[in-house]
Design a protein around this motif. Sequence first.
Motif, short mmCIF file in Angstrom:
data_model
loop_
_atom_site.label_atom_id
_atom_site.label_comp_id
_atom_site.label_asym_id
_atom_site.label_seq_id
_atom_site.Cartn_x
_atom_site.Cartn_y
_atom_site.Cartn_z
N LEU A 116 0.72 -1.27 -0.14
CA LEU A 116 -0.11 0.08 -0.08
C LEU A 116 1.02 1.26 -0.06
N LEU A 117 1.85 1.32 0.79
CA LEU A 117 2.98 2.26 0.82
C LEU A 117 3.41 2.70 -0.48
N ALA A 118 3.73 1.79 -1.43
CA ALA A 118 4.40 1.78 -2.65
C ALA A 118 3.42 2.62 -3.64
N ALA A 119 1.98 2.34 -3.37
CA ALA A 119 1.04 2.84 -4.18
C ALA A 119 0.73 4.40 -4.01
N LEU A 120 1.06 4.41 -2.60
CA LEU A 120 0.68 5.79 -2.20
C LEU A 120 1.87 6.86 -2.38
N ALA A 121 2.96 6.01 -2.40
CA ALA A 121 4.21 6.99 -2.74
C ALA A 121 4.20 7.42 -4.45
N ARG A 122 3.57 6.55 -5.09
CA ARG A 122 3.46 6.93 -6.42
C ARG A 122 2.46 7.88 -6.63
N ALA A 123 1.21 7.84 -5.58
CA ALA A 123 0.22 8.76 -5.92
C ALA A 123 0.98 10.29 -5.60
N ARG A 124 1.54 9.86 -4.44
CA ARG A 124 2.30 11.46 -4.04
C ARG A 124 3.17 12.01 -5.28
N ALA A 125 3.78 11.22 -5.88
CA ALA A 125 4.92 11.38 -7.08
C ALA A 125 4.13 12.38 -8.06
N ALA A 126 2.68 11.81 -8.33
CA ALA A 126 1.75 12.46 -9.30
C ALA A 126 1.33 13.69 -8.80
#
Length: 315
Positions: free
Chosen positions: A257-267
């Motif tokens: 889940l953290l990896a997906a949230l990191a991608r969202a933050r990067a966007a």
Amino acid sequence: MQNKSQQAAGTVVILGTGGTIAGSGDDVGYTAGQMSVQALVGAVPALAGRQLEAEQVAQVDSKDMSHAIWQRLAQRLAHHLAREEVAGVVVTHGTDTLEETAWFLQRVLAPAKPVVLTAAMRPATSLQADGPQNLLDAVTLAAWPGAQGVVAVLQGRVHGPAEVRKRQPFALDAFESGEDGPLAVVQEGQVRALRSWPSGEALGLERIAADAGTWPRVDIVVSHAGADGVVVEALVAAGARGLVVEGTGNGTVHASLLAALARARAAGLPVLRASRCSGGAIVGSPEGALPTAGVLTPAKARVELLLQLLLPPSS
């Protein structure tokens, strides 16, 4: 009998929004929001002769609370608080989302006069109806010169907007303030303060002036055993503008889940992490951790992020 030295000269306005306090039926299968706020006031003999005004702002089960109602409620509160003759305002509310409404109103208005939210765990028709006493305590508190800010009073305890949370789904004594404890207690018409009242700078009504239907979408995702990033990806695709993650323990988040949230933050999506624990606050911020919501519950963290996203663009 109430000590007259504890009463402020002035009118107390009572704004109704529905909830169990205005419900009808048995203790479990009732329908919320059936009685008018005027009827609630009339059912409390001890309020007779007080300087009161009552106004119906909404009539909903608080599980169905909406941004539009929040906006309307904040506007009506600002109107009445600006009146010199008004000592304070009471808001009758449902218990399910009371803590979110309290935080929203405190952040938007941060009033010098008291705004007292109250509610009930039993409908007005119950043999154990707790609404009348809670309403009486709320009016007492709203008229007390020492009160300020947005607070909630239930079962004689006064809770601050950052700390108040519903901890129990059915018991009459369902609310707490965690480790900090209540701000005050109301007993037999007397208010006894225990610690400092809420304060802070108001964000202002202009922050929420846009059509509530256009407010940015902010969602909550939950970390748990076996969590992954599917929900995050779906919410981003659905137009989410911000995300709150309800973490485990001290705000920890499953690696997938953290990896997906990191991608969202990067966007470009802001993300806050809160804890699913019922008490305490997130401690520390390890390297690489998502920004923390501190003492705020996930639902209040969502309100906070929403208000930050409503900040007007820089000129």
